[in-house]
Write a protein that holds these residues in place. Structure first.
Motif, PDB file in Angstrom:
ATOM      1  N   TYR A  53      -7.110  -6.238   2.333  1.00 18.44           N
ATOM      2  CA  TYR A  53      -7.353  -5.064   3.175  1.00 18.44           C
ATOM      3  C   TYR A  53      -6.567  -4.872   4.448  1.00 18.44           C
ATOM      4  O   TYR A  53      -6.991  -4.818   5.710  1.00 18.44           O
ATOM      5  CB  TYR A  53      -8.880  -4.754   3.447  1.00 18.44           C
ATOM      6  CG  TYR A  53      -9.809  -5.181   2.276  1.00 18.44           C
ATOM      7  CD1 TYR A  53      -9.833  -4.070   1.151  1.00 18.44           C
ATOM      8  CD2 TYR A  53     -10.709  -6.220   2.174  1.00 18.44           C
ATOM      9  CE1 TYR A  53     -10.618  -4.360   0.346  1.00 18.44           C
ATOM     10  CE2 TYR A  53     -11.455  -6.318   1.112  1.00 18.44           C
ATOM     11  CZ  TYR A  53     -11.502  -5.460   0.180  1.00 18.44           C
ATOM     12  OH  TYR A  53     -12.244  -5.486  -1.014  1.00 18.44           O
ATOM     13  N   THR A 100     -13.705  -0.201   3.127  1.00 24.73           N
ATOM     14  CA  THR A 100     -12.970  -1.150   2.160  1.00 24.73           C
ATOM     15  C   THR A 100     -13.717  -0.991   0.608  1.00 24.73           C
ATOM     16  O   THR A 100     -13.279  -1.853  -0.052  1.00 24.73           O
ATOM     17  CB  THR A 100     -13.058  -2.564   2.314  1.00 24.73           C
ATOM     18  OG1 THR A 100     -14.447  -2.909   2.892  1.00 24.73           O
ATOM     19  CG2 THR A 100     -12.350  -2.696   3.797  1.00 24.73           C
ATOM     20  N   ARG A 468      -6.093  -0.910   1.348  1.00 22.97           N
ATOM     21  CA  ARG A 468      -5.812  -1.805   0.280  1.00 22.97           C
ATOM     22  C   ARG A 468      -4.377  -2.281   0.235  1.00 22.97           C
ATOM     23  O   ARG A 468      -3.733  -1.905  -0.607  1.00 22.97           O
ATOM     24  CB  ARG A 468      -6.173  -1.508  -0.905  1.00 22.97           C
ATOM     25  CG  ARG A 468      -7.843  -1.693  -1.317  1.00 22.97           C
ATOM     26  CD  ARG A 468      -8.391  -1.272  -2.643  1.00 22.97           C
ATOM     27  NE  ARG A 468      -9.727  -1.236  -2.757  1.00 22.97           N
ATOM     28  CZ  ARG A 468     -10.372  -0.899  -3.583  1.00 22.97           C
ATOM     29  NH1 ARG A 468      -9.855   0.226  -4.426  1.00 22.97           N
ATOM     30  NH2 ARG A 468     -11.747  -0.922  -3.778  1.00 22.97           N
TER      31      ARG A 468
END
Length: 509
Positions: A53, A100, A468
């Motif tokens: 992340y 996330t 990502r």
């Protein structure tokens, strides 16, 4: 590594990707497919640690520079002592879990066990899911309103700066309700909706220009859409009036709250649908034929090449005709206008009426033509907005349904993972903060085209292209270095937004 070196590395990786893709036109016939497999071994690195992340740190930096964390700690008092977490730690941990890709409280464990991510966030530890759940149960309605006001207090830094072009001359406030279903039987405050669905019925007020959620109000599932809506519309008007030359409120028939028209008309414009009541229908049917104009809707999109493809065969229409189903087919639309004074108002208002001519068809046989009327109250005068433009404004409000869809299926923000009305309200509000952070990041992009494309980007695509990005995190004496170790197509836009975030002087720095 300097900014110039990062730019050169990004350009080098982009050239490699482009060169590899160009080879597609030079391949001949191959005896085997492209996807092959050799022997693979997995190892766990001993000295190198990375997080998937890498884009999250840019969001955290933006939130920090806006001063949201400090504002939350100053405006929210839910914890008597901080052992060791503050209110902002709980709020941002849950928001970042959703940012996330997390869809439930337990997904916060992914962040707690990601050491490079903790280093990049400057955190020794983050709250666990059980602690977050206990934190959500502490909220009362007063606390939730305080959190909404706190989030709204930092937005003007963007609206006065990078977001000013998006606000333009008119800020459009869209209001609508939705349904959050739940299969739980013990969740306090839930009820059954008019659709027979058990759950909650939140009200959302959004800013169409930036697609931000301004206010989110959780209510029992049997609550009508307009319940207490005027209160939140008033708050949204007061919030936006200082930052836009003009404000326009839009809503469907549930929000034609005529008792508030006179007060709203003194402050803002509005385009509000209203029910097809007998008094309005009689006025429309009594209009002279010359008062009606044929509505020509613009094409849904313009071809970039100047040519249009042949329309494909309509399979659905074929099945409907073959099986003799009753089908409604729109023949044409007309618009007209007249003035009308609702019973709770002290003045006349302009009413734009849309008349749809619809054919009812069964199989190949036309049954009868049907005429339907749709009415909208508006404060816009005919000198500035034609009836067709009012219809277009009313239809543009439907984009709010896309925001609802993203909050439901993209973020899973409209979800009820806790056990009562207020705790689930707090969860929805904090999860919706993630959607707002996406809009704030879009305002940091440099090029106007990128700004508009990132404002409208779906959350899952934003997650895959911005958040990502595998990265190494190197903690130094006076700085944290995030070294991206993968290339994405939006990496240049990402660095553009990052540079803008660092350059702008926000109120908290």
């Amino acid at each position: 590594m300097t900014h110039e070196q990062s730019r050169l590395n990004s350009a080098r990786r982009r050239r490699r990707v482009v060169a590899r893709q160009r080879q597609a036109g030079h391949w001949g016939q191959r005896p085997e497919p492209m996807l092959t497999s050799g022997k693979i071994s997995y190892e766990i690195g001993g000295n190198v640690e990375a997080t998937p992340y890498g884009g999250l740190f840019a969001m955290h930096r933006l939130v920090t520079r806006l001063g949201l964390a400090k504002a939350i700690d100053a405006g929210l008092e839910l914890l008597k002592i901080h052992l060791p977490y503050h209110e902002s730690d709980h709020v941002l941990t849950l928001a970042y879990s959703v940012l996330t890709g997390g869809t439930r409280l337990q997904d916060a464990d992914r962040l707690r066990n990601d050491v490079p991510l903790l280093n990049g966030l400057g955190a020794r530890l983050l709250p666990d899911p059980t602690t977050i759940g206990d934190f959500l149960r502490r909220f009362t309605e007063t606390d939730i309103v305080a959190l909404m006001d706190t989030i709204n207090a930092v937005r003007p830094q963007l609206w006065r700066g990078r977001g000013a072009d998006l606000l333009g001359e008119v800020a459009y406030l869209d209001v609508d309700g939705t349904i959050v279903p739940t299969t739980g039987q013990l969740k306090q405050g839930m009820d059954i909706s008019y659709k027979g669905i058990w759950g909650y019925a939140p009200l959302l007020v959004t800013l169409a220009n930036t697609r931000e959620v301004l206010y989110l109000v959780n209510r029992p599932g049997n609550a009508p859409s307009h319940l207490d809506a005027a209160t939140w519309i008033d708050k949204a008007i007061a919030l936006m009036t200082p930052y836009a030359p003009r404000v326009c409120v839009r809503g469907d028939t549930d929000f034609a709250l005529t008792a508030n028209f006179d007060r709203w008309a003194q402050q803002v414009d509005f385009v509000l649908g209203t029910d097809n009541i007998a008094a309005l229908r009689r006025r429309a049917e009594a209009l002279d034929a010359s008062a009606w104009q044929r509505l020509q809707r613009p094409a849904p999109y313009a071809s970039k090449t100047g040519t249009t493809r042949a329309r494909r065969h309509n399979r659905k229409q074929q099945v409907v005709a073959e099986r003799g189903f009753v089908n409604l087919r729109l023949n044409h639309e007309d618009v007209a206008e007249f003035t009308y004074r609702p019973g709770k108002c002290g003045r006349d208002y302009r009413v734009v009426v849309l008349r749809k001519n619809i054919s009812r068809i069964k199989g190949e046989q036309a049954l009868i033509d049907e005429v339907r009327y749709f009415f909208s109250f508006t404060t816009y005068p005919a000198a500035t907005h034609t009836p067709a433009q009012i219809v277009e404004l009313a239809n543009d409000r439907c984009d709010q349904e896309n925001i609802h869809g993203q909050l439901k299926s993209g973020l899973n923000a409209l979800h009820a993972p806790v056990d009562d009305l207020h705790s689930n309200w707090a969860y929805m509000l904090i999860a919706a903060l993630t959607w707002n952070i996406k809009s704030w990041h879009a305002m940091m992009t440099h090029r106007k085209h990128d700004l508009h494309s990132f404002i409208r980007i779906e959350f899952k695509r934003f997650l895959d292209t911005v958040i990502r990005i595998p990265a190494m995190v190197i903690v130094r004496a006076r700085a944290i270095v995030v070294r991206l170790i993968a290339y994405t197509v939006n990496i240049d836009r990402f660095f553009s937004a990052w540079t803008t975030t660092e350059r702008i002087r926000f109120g908290y720095g």
